[in-house]
Design a protein around this motif. Structure first.
Motif, PDB file in Angstrom:
ATOM      1  N   ALA A   8       0.821  -1.205   0.000  1.00  0.00           N
ATOM      2  CA  ALA A   8       0.000   0.000   0.000  1.00  0.00           C
ATOM      3  C   ALA A   8       0.854   1.254   0.000  1.00  0.00           C
ATOM      4  N   ALA A   9       1.958   1.225   0.764  1.00  0.00           N
ATOM      5  CA  ALA A   9       2.836   2.397   0.794  1.00  0.00           C
ATOM      6  C   ALA A   9       3.423   2.666  -0.577  1.00  0.00           C
ATOM      7  N   ARG A  10       3.871   1.580  -1.232  1.00  0.00           N
ATOM      8  CA  ARG A  10       4.427   1.760  -2.577  1.00  0.00           C
ATOM      9  C   ARG A  10       3.341   2.178  -3.554  1.00  0.00           C
ATOM     10  N   TYR A  82      -9.624  12.145  -5.566  1.00  0.00           N
ATOM     11  CA  TYR A  82      -9.554  10.767  -6.060  1.00  0.00           C
ATOM     12  C   TYR A  82      -8.390  10.022  -5.413  1.00  0.00           C
ATOM     13  N   LEU A  83      -7.265  10.703  -5.304  1.00  0.00           N
ATOM     14  CA  LEU A  83      -6.073  10.081  -4.733  1.00  0.00           C
ATOM     15  C   LEU A  83      -6.304   9.654  -3.291  1.00  0.00           C
ATOM     16  N   ASN A  84      -6.913  10.520  -2.500  1.00  0.00           N
ATOM     17  CA  ASN A  84      -7.184  10.193  -1.104  1.00  0.00           C
ATOM     18  C   ASN A  84      -8.135   9.006  -0.985  1.00  0.00           C
ATOM     19  N   ALA A  91      -5.452   0.936   1.652  1.00  0.00           N
ATOM     20  CA  ALA A  91      -5.151   0.587   3.040  1.00  0.00           C
ATOM     21  C   ALA A  91      -6.125  -0.460   3.567  1.00  0.00           C
ATOM     22  N   GLU A  92      -7.395  -0.320   3.201  1.00  0.00           N
ATOM     23  CA  GLU A  92      -8.405  -1.284   3.652  1.00  0.00           C
ATOM     24  C   GLU A  92      -8.157  -2.663   3.042  1.00  0.00           C
ATOM     25  N   LYS A  95      -5.170  -4.353   4.653  1.00  0.00           N
ATOM     26  CA  LYS A  95      -5.505  -4.899   5.969  1.00  0.00           C
ATOM     27  C   LYS A  95      -6.180  -6.269   5.820  1.00  0.00           C
ATOM     28  N   GLY A  96      -7.079  -6.389   4.850  1.00  0.00           N
ATOM     29  CA  GLY A  96      -7.731  -7.667   4.615  1.00  0.00           C
ATOM     30  C   GLY A  96      -6.741  -8.748   4.221  1.00  0.00           C
ATOM     31  N   LEU A  97      -5.781  -8.405   3.389  1.00  0.00           N
ATOM     32  CA  LEU A  97      -4.764  -9.371   2.986  1.00  0.00           C
ATOM     33  C   LEU A  97      -3.861  -9.743   4.162  1.00  0.00           C
TER      34      LEU A  97
END
Length: 217
Positions: A8-10, A82-84, A91-92, A95-97
């Motif tokens: 997600a960070a990348r 859109y980016l946010n 992020a969601e 978290k599931g993964l």
């Protein structure tokens, strides 16, 4: 286990790594192509002595216009929204993964090897699909932003040509290409005012509604 933490960070970094639209270097060429009168050519043209054309130069700060134009600011705001939203979704999903990965690790001692391998492959497929989705969103966001900014650049070119013609200018150069110049040559503020008057806003297309490209099919 599949290592997916940090995706997600990348992904967020990739989504933010959009650059201003290209094509700006065409401005001077288009100005000259559309603003200069055609010269007589062909065998019917009578020989004539060459006449030196006195250069009348204008200077424009394109980056300043694209940063300050009302429409460009609204497009930037839409892009940020859109980016946010995308980053929150990423992020969601991550978290599931992570939860699936943790559960798979806990079950490893109780599962036979064949069952564990199958579930691990299913998890890897989900991670791959997640990464592909993030990349598709990044590309679509860039495409939508570029499309909106191209409309603004088109207005800049039109008004620059009109102003250059009215001023009798036959050359317009970028501010970044000039070290010293007479401030009277600078037409940036006038072009910016004209763009704001004729194009106060531009609606950025919804990136999710864009048709797929060859890369995303």
């Amino acid at each position: 286990m599949v290592r997916f933490c940090g995706v997600a960070a990348r992904a967020g970094q990739a989504l933010r790594s959009l650059h201003p639209v290209g094509g700006a270097a065409l401005l001077a060429v288009l100005l000259l192509a559309g603003g200069m009168p055609a010269q007589a050519a062909g065998p019917a043209a009578a020989p004539a002595a060459s006449v030196a054309v006195k250069p009348v130069i204008g200077v424009i700060d394109l980056q300043q216009i694209l940063a300050k134009a009302d429409a460009a600011r609204k497009v930037a705001s839409q892009r940020e929204s859109y980016l946010n939203a995308y980053q929150a979704r990423v992020a969601e999903q991550e978290k599931g993964l992570r939860d699936i990965d943790q559960k798979l690790g806990q079950e490893r001692a109780t599962l036979d090897q064949a069952t564990f391998n199958k579930r691990r492959e299913e998890f890897q497929s989900k991670v791959a699909a997640f990464q592909k989705e993030v990349e598709t969103r990044r590309r679509n966001l860039e495409r939508a932003y570029t499309q909106a900014m191209n409309e603004i650049q088109g207005a800049v070119i039109r008004h620059t040509k009109d102003l250059a013609t009215a001023r009798g200018m036959n050359i317009v150069v970028y501010r970044s290409q000039v070290f010293l110049f007479d401030p009277e040559m600078d037409i940036t503020d006038e072009v910016l005012a004209a763009v704001n008057a004729s194009l106060p806003s531009v609606s950025m297309p919804n990136p999710d509604s864009l048709p797929p490209t060859k890369e995303t099919k």
